[in-house]
Design an enzyme around this catalytic site. Structure first.
Site, PDB file in Angstrom:
ATOM      1  N   LYS A 115      -1.611  -6.718  -4.146  1.00  0.00           N
ATOM      2  CA  LYS A 115      -0.871  -7.388  -5.186  1.00  0.00           C
ATOM      3  C   LYS A 115      -0.983  -9.084  -5.149  1.00  0.00           C
ATOM      4  CE  LYS A 115       2.893  -4.141  -6.639  1.00  0.00           C
ATOM      5  NZ  LYS A 115       4.032  -3.837  -6.737  1.00  0.00           N
ATOM      6  N   LYS A 197      -6.708   4.699  -7.868  1.00  0.00           N
ATOM      7  CA  LYS A 197      -5.480   5.483  -8.259  1.00  0.00           C
ATOM      8  C   LYS A 197      -4.898   4.973  -9.887  1.00  0.00           C
ATOM      9  CE  LYS A 197      -1.509   3.168  -7.416  1.00  0.00           C
ATOM     10  NZ  LYS A 197      -0.383   2.635  -6.749  1.00  0.00           N
ATOM     11  N   LYS A 200      -0.288   1.932 -14.114  1.00  0.00           N
ATOM     12  CA  LYS A 200       0.264   1.465 -15.348  1.00  0.00           C
ATOM     13  C   LYS A 200      -0.494   0.115 -15.762  1.00  0.00           C
ATOM     14  CE  LYS A 200       4.669   1.643 -13.418  1.00  0.00           C
ATOM     15  NZ  LYS A 200       5.896   2.816 -13.699  1.00  0.00           N
TER      16      LYS A 200
END
Ligand code: TYM
Length: 333
Positions: A115, A197, A200
């Site tokens: 992230k 993975k 969204k």
């Protein structure tokens, strides 16, 4: 709460509609677990602000996530279902746990590394200490089991380590939470890049099924799923795309891999993809209908989340006030 039952805690971020990955890896299991455990489920809006959020959208997404969990079968009469920011004990315990967490162990979190690369202009302290808040969510209820997908396993290990360290310093207190990870479906992969993975945040909308997608959209996305140049529907190393579709089909229909292979013997990938698309769309249809009904009833939702927060505070307050005593804070009364 039934004293003889073990306690389950889990949470989900309100960052838009849930993906099929969220559903298969975690939320799908939340409903049946209610029959055997005391369950505490939470929409983790405080976690969501570790990346920039539009306040209006966050509020909407939080309400939607709450209604969607109910549409997926979480029953606020059976479980404690609430919104994280409504229950102050999470933030309070998080501070104490952060004083028992090492900089080094947080630096090793792969989700933080990912992230902070994706949001390089905003590597804030909350993004770094995110797993401590997650540990607080779980430990504030002394949860025994935590149903999550495999991507949360490392965070859960950290929660266990922090709990153990606290217990060593202050005396046995926290239960060490165990992960509850399904054998099949713990990591649903992208339909476009099946080594990644399903998420969204994927830029390609065909990579990800959202659980409120309509039937045509779901079937179209599955038809476009990336597979391989063979034609046999079987679970084998190297067939990432097919393995992913088989896992999805298996969790939705309850069929094992052998029976799926025989069902599609002699048929092509096209037939298989269509069958997966139809099975998923039919499975999700009642959830979409129930969501549409519930989300119109704002007053009922408000009643449920207010009641959930009250119960969650009452339960976690007892635990967190004991923690305050243990670390040496002076009693207020
Ligand atoms: P979140 O909101 O990213 O995801 C919610 C749940 O969905 C699972 N999941 C998946 N499972 C299988 N395949 C996928 N592709 C996939 N994508 C997501 C996640 O593993 C998760 O179980 N930090 C957590 C939320 C959280 C939490 C907690 C969870 C906060 N506090 C305490 C458990 C206990 C998160 O960001 O999940």
């Amino acid at each position: 709460m039934d004293k003889d039952r073990k306690l389950i805690f889990s949470g989900i971020q309100p960052t838009g509609t849930f993906t099929l990955g969220n559903y298969i890896g975690a939320v799908r299991n939340w409903k049946p677990l209610q029959e055997e455990y005391n369950c505490v489920y939470c929409v983790v809006d405080m976690h969501a602000i570790t990346v920039r959020q539009d306040p209006i959208k966050l509020r909407q997404n939080t309400m939607n996530a709450y209604a969607l969990l109910m549409a997926c079968g979480v029953d606020p009469q059976k479980s404690i279902l609430f919104i994280q920011s409504h229950v102050r004990t999470h933030a309070e315990l998080s501070w104490i746990l952060s004083c028992n967490t090492q900089f080094g162990e947080l630096s090793r979190m792969t989700q933080f590394k990912d992230k902070s690369q994706r949001h390089a202009d905003d590597v804030n302290a909350g993004l770094f200490t995110y797993p401590v808040l997650m540990a607080a969510d779980i430990l504030a209820y002394n949860a025994d089991l935590v149903p999550v997908g495999i991507d949360q396993k490392q965070h859960l290990e950290l929660a266990r380590n922090v709990a153990q360290r606290f217990n060593q310093r202050y005396g046995e207190f926290f239960t060490l939470p165990e992960p509850y990870i399904p054998d099949v479906g713990a990591k649903v992969m992208s339909l476009q890049e099946p080594t990644k993975k399903m998420s969204k945040s994927d830029e390609n909308p065909n990579a990800c099924i959202l659980i409120l997608d309509d039937k045509d959209t779901i079937i179209r996305k599955f038809k476009r799923a990336v597979t391989d140049s063979e034609s046999e529907v079987c679970y084998r190393e190297g067939k990432d795309g097919i393995n992913n579709l088989m896992s999805i089909y298996s969790t939705i229909t309850g069929k094992d891999f052998d029976s799926i292979t025989s069902e599609f013997a002699g048929k092509g990938y096209g037939d298989f993809k269509l069958a997966v698309g139809e099975a998923v769309a039919d499975h999700l249809e009642p959830i979409r209908t129930e969501f549409a009904r519930l989300s119109k009833d704002k007053a009922y939702l408000r009643e449920c989340y207010t009641d959930g927060a009250e119960k969650a505070l009452k339960y976690s307050q007892r635990i967190v006030s004991k923690v305050y005593r243990k670390v040496g804070f002076v009693d207020k009364t």
